[in-house]
Each structure stands twice: as C-alpha cells, then as structure tokens.
Design an enzyme around this catalytic site. Structure first.
Site, PDB file in Angstrom:
ATOM      1  N   LEU A 107       0.865  -1.172   0.000  1.00 18.28           N
ATOM      2  CA  LEU A 107       0.000   0.000   0.000  1.00 18.28           C
ATOM      3  C   LEU A 107       0.902   1.222   0.000  1.00 18.28           C
ATOM      4  CD1 LEU A 107      -2.724  -0.860   2.704  1.00 18.28           C
ATOM      5  CD2 LEU A 107      -2.995  -0.922   0.218  1.00 18.28           C
ATOM      6  N   ASP A 108       0.478   2.288  -0.681  1.00 18.46           N
ATOM      7  CA  ASP A 108       1.246   3.525  -0.649  1.00 18.46           C
ATOM      8  C   ASP A 108       1.395   4.009   0.790  1.00 18.46           C
ATOM      9  OD1 ASP A 108       1.315   3.466  -3.388  1.00 18.46           O
ATOM     10  OD2 ASP A 108      -0.293   4.931  -3.657  1.00 18.46           O
ATOM     11  N   LYS A 109       2.431   4.792   1.027  1.00 21.32           N
ATOM     12  CA  LYS A 109       2.711   5.289   2.370  1.00 21.32           C
ATOM     13  C   LYS A 109       1.506   6.002   2.973  1.00 21.32           C
ATOM     14  CE  LYS A 109       5.838   8.352   4.919  1.00 21.32           C
ATOM     15  NZ  LYS A 109       7.020   9.246   4.840  1.00 21.32           N
TER      16      LYS A 109
END
Length: 368
Positions: free
Chosen positions: A152-154
C-alpha cells in the site's frame, strides 16, 4: 531439508515439500541452495543434467509437492570472504506493541493488519519507519517472520495482507498475479462524477522527469490499467464518497485514474495539486483507504477482512455528512461483470460532454 554441501561430488535427490508447492524451480534453488547461482541452474537445465521426476526441467518450471528433483554434483568453488551478515536491530517494546496493535486478523497461514496512513510498507531512501521493519514483532508462534505479499502507498491506510509461511506466500502471490484477489477501497474525491458507476480504462506509465515517483496516462506506451468506481454518497457538488476496485495493479493506479477523470482524491496533492484540498476543516491527509481484502485461503475457503477507517478519514466523513453504514451496504460485487464496452463508451462520452460544458461555463464566468 538438509543443507547440501557446496562441493558435493555426488548426484543428489530432493523431494519437494508442501511449503514449496507451486514455486518456480529457480526459486527453489534460491531458497534451499543459495550458493547455486541462476547461471549454474540454467547450465544444468540446458545440458539435461537437471531433472524433475526423471524429466528434463527448466528454471521456470513450477514445482508440485512430492516431486523429486535430481541435482547434479556441484563443482568446487574458491573460498570467498564471507560478507558480514546484516543484523536487524531489535525492536523496542513500544515498537512491538505498535505493530501488534495493527493486527486485525491472524491464522496459521496469514495475518492482516490495518496499516495507518504515513507508515511506508517497505524502506527506501530516507524511509526508516516501515511495516517491513516491524515484521519481527508479528512472528508470534511461527517459524519465521511473516512476508509481505503486496503493498500500500505510504499515505494509503487499510488492510494489508502478510503470509506466515512460504507456502502461503507463494499461494497469495499467485492470486495477486492471477487477479483473483479482490481489494475494495474507500475514497473521498473532489467534486462528483457525473456517472455513478463507471469503469476507468486508461493505460498508465511512469511520468518522465519524476524518477518513477509519479504515473500519468499514456495511450501509446502505457500499461493497461482498469479501475471500477461507484459513488456511495455526495456532499452537494463539493465532494463524493466513492468505492473503488482496481482490476489491475499499477503503481498509484487509483490515484492517477481518479485525477484523470477530473476528481482527484481529497488530500492527494501529487496528482490533484491544490485542487485536491477541501476547506472547512477537512483534513489535508490523503483520503484513500483499503477497506476490504477478499482472497482464496491456502487451507481452503476465503479470507475476507475489513479494516476500520483512520481518524482523519472518519472525521472528514462526519464533516461532509456521510453515513458510514451505507458503504458496507453498497460493496462492489466481486462476481458481477464490469460494464460492457458499449456502456463504458456511452458513459465516457456523456462524462466528457459534461466536463466540456462545465469548462465553458467556467471560462464564461471568468470573462464576466
């Protein structure tokens, strides 16, 4: 499985274990005979020395539990100075508590955590705090620390799946690559799409000059990317709460797609610029949340887990007057076919017409 000697003069045979079911032959060597390089494996295969159940094998062959691998003798290798093993620093009690507080599901094969926004999945340049660095705290009673099987993106929060065994890691990786895993996201977007239920089919590529940190629509050279969205609720014409489902797994796919149709995700300045931020007390953090993951389980049945919203997302929902109960009542149907091509084109045409009208109106207001 006993570790083979690097200079064994004899032909050896190994039986594929349950944890190695489904992995590639070259990955088997990397896992069990790390000193055997891919070049050596390829040479053995090319000369017919490497065999599985008596048949010639190639490095890319998939293994099945119970098969017998015939491994030829390894040639003596010159001693090389061993590289110092990089030890992971031990986690503090606070880090262990923090990691374990994220767990929302645990069984012998899998763990699902609810990743908070701002925590990266893996480390990188100037990124020291990440899920990968906390995995020792999530080993519990397993033989090894769990493995990441997707990302997942940050700044994206929500459900993140971890595999607790090598067999589960291979099984889940196959599900993700085969597109049988289903992920449902919730997002707040700027404005309201004119089509309530649509499919975005726009190829994506890395945007030049960004070092691969940003994607853009590229009809000629981009990779195919498809995302389905559905409007759950709207706050006038100011914002909408949408449910998203990616049918492909491109970097920043949902963020780039929603910005491309004129409705960037609230708080996503990278793709929406200043237009991605709402006034009136709405948080400037990104409002994209992996609400649910549904995937086949290695032991049979389905793994189906939902993750609660982070505080900033929940507070923005309340400010905009959205009812969280409606989201679960309108989940995307994983088994329903996406809209047909004809329907997609008709919707896209109608949407483009609406956008042109709005732009003409905006230009007229500016002139006035």
């Amino acid at each position: 499985m006993p570790a083979p000697s690097a200079t064994s003069p004899e032909i050896r045979q190994f039986t594929v274990g349950e944890d190695d079911d489904g992995i590639r032959l070259d990955r088997w060597f990397k896992r069990h005979m790390a000193e055997t390089t891919y070049t050596i494996v390829a040479k053995w295969a090319r000369t017919g020395q490497l065999r599985v159940d008596g048949n010639r094998a190639t490095p890319g062959d998939r293994l099945v539990a119970g098969q017998v691998i015939r491994v030829p003798p390894l040639e003596p290798v010159k001693d090389k100075p061993a590289r110092p093993k990089r030890e992971r620093p031990p986690l503090s009690p606070d880090q262990v508590d923090y990691a374990r507080a994220m767990v929302i599901h645990r069984d012998p094969q899998a763990i699902v955590i609810n990743k908070p926004p701002g925590l990266a999945t893996q480390g990188g340049t100037k990124t020291h705090d990440h899920v990968d660095g906390l995995l020792d705290a999530l080993q519990f009673d397993a033989e090894a620390r769990p493995k990441l099987v997707h990302r997942l993106d940050k700044d994206t929060s929500g459900a993140l799946l971890l595999a607790r065994t090598a067999r589960a890691a291979a099984f889940f990786a196959k599900s993700f690559s085969g597109r049988t895993a289903r992920k449902v996201y919730w997002a707040l977007v700027v404005g309201v799409p004119s089509i309530d239920d649509g499919m975005i089919d726009l190829p994506l590529a890395k945007q030049p000059g960004t070092g691969g940190e940003k994607m853009h629509v590229d009809e000629e050279n981009g990779q195919p990317a498809r995302s389905r969205y559905r409007v759950i609720e709207r706050a006038g014409n100011r914002a909408a709460w949408v449910e998203l489902q990616p049918f492909t797994g491109r970097t920043h796919q949902l963020r780039a797609h929603m910005a491309a149709i004129g409705h960037p995700i609230v708080g996503d300045g990278k793709y929406g610029g200043q237009a991605a931020f709402l006034t009136g007390g709405v948080s400037r953090k990104m409002h994209l949340h992996a609400r649910r993951i549904r995937i086949d389980h290695p032991d049979g049945g389905k793994l189906d887990v939902s993750a609660d919203l982070p505080d900033h997302f929940r507070e923005s929902m309340a400010l905009l007057g959205f009812d969280p109960v409606l989201g679960d009542a309108m989940r995307l149907d994983e088994d329903a076919p996406p809209p047909s091509r004809a329907t997609q084109k008709a919707r896209a045409k109608a949407h483009a017409k609406t956008v042109r009208k709005e732009r003409r109106g905006e230009r007229g207001r500016r002139r006035g």
